[in-house]
Every structure is written in structure tokens, then in C-alpha cells.
Design a protein around this motif. Structure first.
Motif, PDB file in Angstrom:
ATOM      1  N   GLU A 120       0.587  -1.176  -0.209  1.00 56.61           N
ATOM      2  CA  GLU A 120      -0.269  -0.085   0.048  1.00 56.61           C
ATOM      3  C   GLU A 120       0.917   1.292   0.136  1.00 56.61           C
ATOM      4  OE1 GLU A 120      -0.230  -2.076   2.713  1.00 56.61           O
ATOM      5  OE2 GLU A 120      -1.694  -3.422   1.850  1.00 56.61           O
ATOM      6  N   VAL A 121       0.119   2.234  -0.525  1.00 57.52           N
ATOM      7  CA  VAL A 121       0.950   3.677  -0.598  1.00 57.52           C
ATOM      8  C   VAL A 121       0.639   4.287   0.744  1.00 57.52           C
ATOM      9  CG1 VAL A 121       1.139   5.897  -1.749  1.00 57.52           C
ATOM     10  CG2 VAL A 121       0.886   3.769  -2.981  1.00 57.52           C
ATOM     11  N   ILE A 122       1.880   4.968   1.368  1.00 56.36           N
ATOM     12  CA  ILE A 122       1.686   5.610   2.440  1.00 56.36           C
ATOM     13  C   ILE A 122       1.189   6.908   2.525  1.00 56.36           C
ATOM     14  CG2 ILE A 122       3.118   6.904   4.522  1.00 56.36           C
ATOM     15  CD1 ILE A 122       4.556   4.495   4.993  1.00 56.36           C
ATOM     16  N   ARG A 123       0.014   7.316   3.263  1.00 58.33           N
ATOM     17  CA  ARG A 123      -0.585   8.738   2.924  1.00 58.33           C
ATOM     18  C   ARG A 123       0.321   9.937   3.373  1.00 58.33           C
ATOM     19  NH1 ARG A 123      -2.765  12.829   1.791  1.00 58.33           N
ATOM     20  NH2 ARG A 123      -4.900  13.364   2.173  1.00 58.33           N
ATOM     21  N   VAL A 124       0.578  10.869   2.310  1.00 62.18           N
ATOM     22  CA  VAL A 124       1.620  11.788   2.802  1.00 62.18           C
ATOM     23  C   VAL A 124       0.953  13.083   2.548  1.00 62.18           C
ATOM     24  CG1 VAL A 124       3.624  13.052   1.550  1.00 62.18           C
ATOM     25  CG2 VAL A 124       3.508  10.664   1.638  1.00 62.18           C
ATOM     26  N   TYR A 125       0.994  13.723   3.707  1.00 56.88           N
ATOM     27  CA  TYR A 125       0.430  15.287   3.837  1.00 56.88           C
ATOM     28  C   TYR A 125       1.269  16.272   3.304  1.00 56.88           C
ATOM     29  CZ  TYR A 125      -3.262  12.616   6.325  1.00 56.88           C
ATOM     30  OH  TYR A 125      -4.142  11.696   6.577  1.00 56.88           O
ATOM     31  N   ILE A 126       0.959  17.137   2.528  1.00 62.97           N
ATOM     32  CA  ILE A 126       1.982  18.403   2.025  1.00 62.97           C
ATOM     33  C   ILE A 126       1.388  19.513   2.727  1.00 62.97           C
ATOM     34  CG2 ILE A 126       2.729  19.478   0.060  1.00 62.97           C
ATOM     35  CD1 ILE A 126       1.792  16.861  -1.620  1.00 62.97           C
ATOM     36  N   GLY A 127       2.271  20.400   2.967  1.00 67.28           N
ATOM     37  CA  GLY A 127       1.858  21.584   3.753  1.00 67.28           C
ATOM     38  C   GLY A 127       3.025  22.428   4.329  1.00 67.28           C
ATOM     39  N   SER A 128       2.604  23.504   5.051  1.00 66.71           N
ATOM     40  CA  SER A 128       3.611  24.259   5.924  1.00 66.71           C
ATOM     41  C   SER A 128       2.769  24.456   7.168  1.00 66.71           C
ATOM     42  CB  SER A 128       3.653  25.751   5.117  1.00 66.71           C
ATOM     43  OG  SER A 128       4.722  26.319   5.804  1.00 66.71           O
ATOM     44  N   PHE A 129       3.328  23.713   8.217  1.00 65.10           N
ATOM     45  CA  PHE A 129       2.940  23.699   9.390  1.00 65.10           C
ATOM     46  C   PHE A 129       3.409  24.779  10.651  1.00 65.10           C
ATOM     47  CE2 PHE A 129       1.653  19.930   7.202  1.00 65.10           C
ATOM     48  CZ  PHE A 129       0.048  19.952   7.341  1.00 65.10           C
ATOM     49  N   TRP A 130       3.566  25.720  10.355  1.00 69.29           N
ATOM     50  CA  TRP A 130       3.709  27.033  11.199  1.00 69.29           C
ATOM     51  C   TRP A 130       2.970  28.022  11.171  1.00 69.29           C
ATOM     52  CZ3 TRP A 130       9.110  29.267  10.289  1.00 69.29           C
ATOM     53  CH2 TRP A 130       9.277  29.848   8.824  1.00 69.29           C
ATOM     54  N   SER A 131       3.039  29.157  11.889  1.00 64.54           N
ATOM     55  CA  SER A 131       1.981  30.215  11.977  1.00 64.54           C
ATOM     56  C   SER A 131       2.406  31.395  11.125  1.00 64.54           C
ATOM     57  CB  SER A 131       1.834  30.650  13.352  1.00 64.54           C
ATOM     58  OG  SER A 131       3.114  30.755  13.972  1.00 64.54           O
ATOM     59  N   HIS A 132       3.462  31.122  10.116  1.00 69.24           N
ATOM     60  CA  HIS A 132       4.004  32.257   9.313  1.00 69.24           C
ATOM     61  C   HIS A 132       3.132  32.335   8.165  1.00 69.24           C
ATOM     62  CE1 HIS A 132       7.646  33.413  12.009  1.00 69.24           C
ATOM     63  NE2 HIS A 132       7.362  32.223  12.361  1.00 69.24           N
ATOM     64  N   PRO A 133       3.074  33.426   7.479  1.00 70.67           N
ATOM     65  CA  PRO A 133       2.325  33.472   5.927  1.00 70.67           C
ATOM     66  C   PRO A 133       3.181  32.604   5.094  1.00 70.67           C
ATOM     67  CG  PRO A 133       2.796  35.567   7.001  1.00 70.67           C
ATOM     68  CD  PRO A 133       3.525  34.735   7.747  1.00 70.67           C
ATOM     69  N   LEU A 134       2.318  32.010   4.132  1.00 76.04           N
ATOM     70  CA  LEU A 134       3.138  31.156   3.031  1.00 76.04           C
ATOM     71  C   LEU A 134       4.106  32.173   2.282  1.00 76.04           C
ATOM     72  CD1 LEU A 134       0.103  29.043   1.615  1.00 76.04           C
ATOM     73  CD2 LEU A 134       1.776  28.502   3.578  1.00 76.04           C
ATOM     74  N   LYS A 178      -4.510  26.501  -1.785  1.00 73.38           N
ATOM     75  CA  LYS A 178      -5.985  25.526  -1.495  1.00 73.38           C
ATOM     76  C   LYS A 178      -5.329  24.230  -1.652  1.00 73.38           C
ATOM     77  CE  LYS A 178      -9.555  25.772  -4.023  1.00 73.38           C
ATOM     78  NZ  LYS A 178     -10.445  25.760  -5.173  1.00 73.38           N
ATOM     79  N   LEU A 179      -4.400  23.673  -2.055  1.00 73.87           N
ATOM     80  CA  LEU A 179      -3.916  22.252  -1.685  1.00 73.87           C
ATOM     81  C   LEU A 179      -3.434  22.015  -0.367  1.00 73.87           C
ATOM     82  CD1 LEU A 179      -2.684  19.465  -2.667  1.00 73.87           C
ATOM     83  CD2 LEU A 179      -0.490  20.572  -3.120  1.00 73.87           C
ATOM     84  N   PHE A 180      -2.615  23.041   0.144  1.00 75.33           N
ATOM     85  CA  PHE A 180      -2.212  22.978   1.487  1.00 75.33           C
ATOM     86  C   PHE A 180      -3.472  23.109   2.537  1.00 75.33           C
ATOM     87  CE2 PHE A 180       1.901  25.339   0.012  1.00 75.33           C
ATOM     88  CZ  PHE A 180       2.187  24.262  -0.661  1.00 75.33           C
ATOM     89  N   GLU A 181      -4.136  24.037   2.283  1.00 77.38           N
ATOM     90  CA  GLU A 181      -5.418  23.787   3.205  1.00 77.38           C
ATOM     91  C   GLU A 181      -6.076  22.582   3.079  1.00 77.38           C
ATOM     92  OE1 GLU A 181      -7.992  27.141   2.306  1.00 77.38           O
ATOM     93  OE2 GLU A 181      -6.581  28.412   3.355  1.00 77.38           O
ATOM     94  N   ALA A 182      -6.423  21.969   2.045  1.00 82.08           N
ATOM     95  CA  ALA A 182      -7.184  20.724   1.995  1.00 82.08           C
ATOM     96  C   ALA A 182      -6.380  19.699   2.659  1.00 82.08           C
ATOM     97  CB  ALA A 182      -7.445  20.292   0.555  1.00 82.08           C
ATOM     98  N   GLU A 183      -4.950  19.621   2.443  1.00 83.65           N
ATOM     99  CA  GLU A 183      -4.025  18.606   3.090  1.00 83.65           C
ATOM    100  C   GLU A 183      -4.277  18.646   4.554  1.00 83.65           C
ATOM    101  OE1 GLU A 183      -1.509  16.241   1.314  1.00 83.65           O
ATOM    102  OE2 GLU A 183      -3.642  16.332   0.556  1.00 83.65           O
ATOM    103  N   GLU A 184      -4.050  20.015   5.099  1.00 86.11           N
ATOM    104  CA  GLU A 184      -4.210  20.396   6.551  1.00 86.11           C
ATOM    105  C   GLU A 184      -5.512  20.031   7.259  1.00 86.11           C
ATOM    106  OE1 GLU A 184      -4.563  24.356   8.968  1.00 86.11           O
ATOM    107  OE2 GLU A 184      -2.689  24.134   8.323  1.00 86.11           O
ATOM    108  N   HIS A 226     -16.303  28.697   2.202  1.00 82.27           N
ATOM    109  CA  HIS A 226     -14.993  28.714   1.128  1.00 82.27           C
ATOM    110  C   HIS A 226     -13.807  28.968   1.771  1.00 82.27           C
ATOM    111  CE1 HIS A 226     -17.555  29.360  -2.303  1.00 82.27           C
ATOM    112  NE2 HIS A 226     -18.158  30.245  -1.715  1.00 82.27           N
ATOM    113  N   GLY A 227     -12.680  28.267   1.111  1.00 82.04           N
ATOM    114  CA  GLY A 227     -11.480  28.271   2.001  1.00 82.04           C
ATOM    115  C   GLY A 227     -10.621  29.887   1.752  1.00 82.04           C
ATOM    116  N   TYR A 228      -9.521  30.014   2.134  1.00 82.25           N
ATOM    117  CA  TYR A 228      -8.789  31.138   1.960  1.00 82.25           C
ATOM    118  C   TYR A 228      -8.701  31.557   0.373  1.00 82.25           C
ATOM    119  CZ  TYR A 228      -5.034  34.626   2.774  1.00 82.25           C
ATOM    120  OH  TYR A 228      -4.181  35.694   2.618  1.00 82.25           O
TER     121      TYR A 228
END
Length: 453
Positions: free
Chosen positions: A248-262, A269-275, A424-426
Motif C-alpha cells: 500500500e502507498v503511505i499517506r503523505v500530507y503536504i503543507g507548511s505547518f507553522w504560524s507564518h504566512p506562506l 488551496k492544496l495545503f489547506e485541503a491537506e491540513e 469557502h477556503g482562503y
């Protein structure tokens, strides 16, 4: 006449009745599984005995990764507050295992005090010695997130041999101990540092048999462009595929997990959905905690059964008087054949057997003549537990789940996981064009003017 025979027979067939899942697991472990473990030295070969706190504790999340991949920042992002003992920096900062748990007041409990507290699930960690306990602390603080889960921060993994030599304790063995007891293992990768060092590879292999708990986070993904991100994601999957041997493929979440702006907002939109997906996964832990503990007990029981067959087979082959040392060497060398024989005789899956090389190494220091012969009654008790008692506990698990429908993790970053009032998202709905210098209406100005003429 002989009515006691019927009673004993009935006792075997009727599963025990329990009030709660936690109470049931404790009783089953102590009365049915623990005697088998003690008889065949299971704790010396595999894992220390379980205690009441192991069945009562909150769900735990273990963070593992190379240095500066954002493990401590990830915890701070979830809690939305600093915790005692926290250090963040580009160099290898976290040099300790930090158990971040709920407490009425902020404070740090050192490792040696922590392993004597019967209310905490860490008592058996004293087996790893002072070198480890001096590098283990519990950070307590009042935080709504920690009312539902606890988080374990780990030292960053460095590349090279120097790390292994200077630790003073078996890092992979400590992580394996935690892996058996946590509900979720999050492997963090930095988008700029994808190389998997020897020690990190060893750690991932030590997490074998816990693949169902593993999630992978590709952090700091806002620092690279979309095309580069695709290549980095592909490279990460390729690297993991060589180490994690699962179809099986391991689930990988993509994002930037800290409180600073991107830094590069193209993939917002991708990062928000993954988060959202990752947070939903973590939020489900309290609801599934009882089921996880039940699953881990079944895994442990299967391993304990196989271990008993291995130990008793070795005992059976040992001579009672002469040639013990030579026979011991011969048996350890041919352990693979003994595995195959047990597999055939007892119809056991090859995946249930412990690691061959590790088992051979551990047997070197054991006196095989002191091993126990096979005790069918102990094995029958475990079989009875797996066949009937576990089934009745499964029903109780479902009942407890239905009585606690709103047991999701709340507070901190989790309070922001729901969409705003516009649904809606950001950058959508009322927030459309938020990252653009020009007024968003200007783009369609001529179109709407034409409509109103």
C-alpha cells in the motif's frame, strides 16, 4: 454428579462480562496473556509488561524526523502556544524526548521522576537507563488540545555514525517502545532535505508492524514552486518505497505547518485541503483510542504465542547433560528452520514471527536449558481470549463510541479546521483576490458594465 466439570467447561466457553473496555483489557491482559509472557521470558526478548496506565492514558501522537524538519514547530502550531522546554532553530535543537501533556500548571517533570509516577504510562522506560532518562522530560501545560491527546517530541535524527555513538542509549529501541503504545506516528520531512540517513532508515525499519499508525508529512512545502513540489513529492515516495516494505502507498500530507504566512502562496488551496485531512485524522484519535488498544493487545497476544512456540521448541532440542554449548550454537544458527517447522505445525503466518537476526542476537546471552517446555493450558487461555473475550469487547467498543459522539480534539489549530461563514477556503468567496495587488473587481469590470447597458 460431577457438576463441577460442566461448570468449568462453561466458564471456558462463556466470554467474561466487563463494564468498560479499559477495565476489560486490563483484566484480560493480567489473567490470560501476562502468565504466558512471564513463563516464556517475553519481556526480555520483546517488550516490557503493560501496566494499568497503558490502558488508561489519552491517545498519543509521536513525531519523528531528521533535525530541523519542523517537529517542535508542528506541536506549537497545533497547540497555538509555547510549551515548557521548547527550543526551535535551524540547528539540531531538541536533544530530548519531550512528552507534551495536559496539566493544571505549566512545568517540566524530569525523566527519573516521570518513570516512578504510576499515573503516567512511562514506568517501563527505566529499562533504558540513566543516559536516556536524563534526555527525557514531560512538559505539562493547561491547553484544550492536550485534554484529548498527548504529543511526544523526539530528538532530530542526524546523518552519519557520530549520532549513534554519542547517544548513550538505543535510540531505535526507545522509538520502538513508543511506537507500540502511541496511536499515531507522524514522520516529518523537509522539502529541502529528502535524504534518508542511515539512522532514520533504521528508525523507520524499527516501526515495522506499526505501518497502520504511520502518516507522513512533507513540511515547508510553501518554500518551493509547484513544478519543484511535484518532483520533491515523487522523490519522497520513491525513497520511502525502498524502506517501507508495504504494497500500500503511505499517506503523505503536504503543507507548511507553522504560524507564518506562506512564502509561495500558489498552492494554498492544496495545503489547506491537506491540513484539513491531517487534522481530521488526528481529531479521530480519541474516538478510536479503545479500538487501537484492543488491536495492539491482539498483536501482542499473537507475538507472545509465536514466542512461546519458539522458546519451547528450543528447550525440547537442548540436551540435559553434555554438549549444551555446541547444541546452543547449532540451534541459534538453524533458527530459520525452526521458524519454518513451527509455521507448518501450528499454521502460523510468516508475518507473525519476530525478526530472525534480532532473535538470534538475543538468544546468544540466554541459557536455553532454563527455558520452559510447552504449557498447553497457558496457550489455551490466550486462544480463548482471542476467540471469545475479544469479540465481546468489540461490542463494548462500539457502545462506548456511540455514547461519546463528540470526542474529537478541540482547541488550538483544530478550532480553525471548519470553513468560515461563506463556506469557502482562503482566497475564495468574500476573500477572493486577497493575495493580489490589484482590486479583484477590475478584472471583470468591462464584462459587468456591458451587462448593465
Amino acid at each position: 454428579m460431577f457438576s463441577w466439570l460442566g461448570t468449568d467447561d462453561r466458564r471456558k466457553k462463556d466470554p467474561e462480562v466487563f463494564q468498560t473496555v479499559s477495565e476489560g483489557l486490563k483484566k484480560l491482559y493480567k489473567t490470560k496473556l501476562l502468565p504466558l509472557e512471564e513463563s516464556y521470558k517475553f519481556h526480555e526478548f520483546h517488550s516490557p509488561a503493560l501496566e494499568d496506565a497503558d490502558f488508561d492514558n489519552k491517545p498519543m501522537v509521536l513525531l519523528v524526523g531528521q533535525y530541523s524538519t519542523g517537529k517542535t514547530s508542528f506541536i506549537r502550531y497545533l497547540l497555538e502556544q509555547d510549551f515548557p522546554g521548547m527550543r526551535i532553530g535551524p540547528e539540531p535543537t531538541t536533544d530530548s524526548f519531550i512528552a507534551v501533556m495536559h496539566g493544571d500548571t505549566e512545568g517540566v517533570i524530569p525523566g527519573n521522576a516521570l518513570v516512578v509516577d504510576p499515573k503516567k504510562p512511562f514506568r517501563k522506560l527505566n529499562a533504558f537507563g540513566n543516559a536516556f532518562l536524563n534526555r527525557f522530560v514531560c512538559a505539562q501545560l493547561p491547553n484544550p488540545v492536550l485534554e484529548s491527546i498527548s504529543v511526544i517530541d523526539t530528538p532530530g535524527i542526524l546523518s552519519g555514525e557520530k549520532q549513534r555513538i554519542s547517544r548513550g542509549y538505543d535510540f531505535a529501541a526507545v522509538l520502538e517502545w513508543f511506537a507500540e503504545r502511541v496511536d499515531r506516528i507522524i514522520l516529518l520531512f523537509d522539502a529541502h532535505k529528502l535524504d534518508i540517513s542511515d539512522e532514520f532508515s533504521e528508525v523507520i525499519k524499527a516501526l515495522k508492524n506499526h505501518e497502520d499508525k504511520i502518516r507522513v508529512v512533507l513540511n515547508k512545502a510553501d518554500q518551493i514552486e509547484t513544478q519543484q513540489l511535484m518532483r520533491v513529492y515523487g522523490a519522497l515516495m520513491w525513497s520511502l518505497g525502498k524502506i517501507v516494505n508495504t504494497p500500500e502507498v503511505i499517506r503523505v500530507y503536504i503543507g507548511s505547518f507553522w504560524s507564518h504566512p506562506l512564502l509561495i502562496p500558489d498552492n494554498r488551496k492544496l495545503f489547506e485541503a491537506e491540513e484539513q485531512d491531517l487534522f481530521k485524522d488526528i481529531q479521530s484519535l480519541p474516538r478510536n483510542a479503545a479500538l487501537r488498544k484492543l488491536n495492539d493487545l491482539i498483536k501482542r497476544a499473537r507475538l507472545a504465542k509465536v514466542h512461546a512456540y519458539i522458546i519451547s521448541a528450543l528447550k525440547k532440542e537442548m540436551p540435559s547433560v553434555f554438549g549444551k554449548e555446541n547444541k546452543k550454537k547449532e540451534l541459534i544458527a538453524s533458527l530459520g528452520d525452526i521458524y519454518k517447522r513451527i509455521e507448518r505445525e501450528h499454521q502460523i503466518s510468516p508475518g507473525d514471527f519476530p525478526n530472525l537476526k534480532k532473535m538470534q542476537d538475543l538468544l546468544q546471552d540466554q541459557d536455553l536449558t532454563r527455558f520452559q517446555a510447552l504449557k498447553p493450558k497457558l496457550l489455551e487461555a490466550v486462544d480463548d481470549m482471542l476467540a471469545s473475550d475479544i469479540a465481546s469487547l468489540m461490542v463494548l467498543v462500539r457502545q462506548e463510541e456511540s455514547q461519546r459522539p463528540n470526542s474529537a480534539v478541540k482547541g488550538g489549530a483544530f478550532d480553525g479546521t471548519l470553513n468560515g461563514p461563506f463556506g469557502h477556503g482562503y482566497g475564495e468567496g468574500a476573500g477572493e483576490g486577497i493575495d493580489e495587488a490589484e482590486w479583484v473587481v477590475r478584472e471583470k469590470q468591462t464584462h459587468y458594465r456591458h451587462l448593465h447597458q
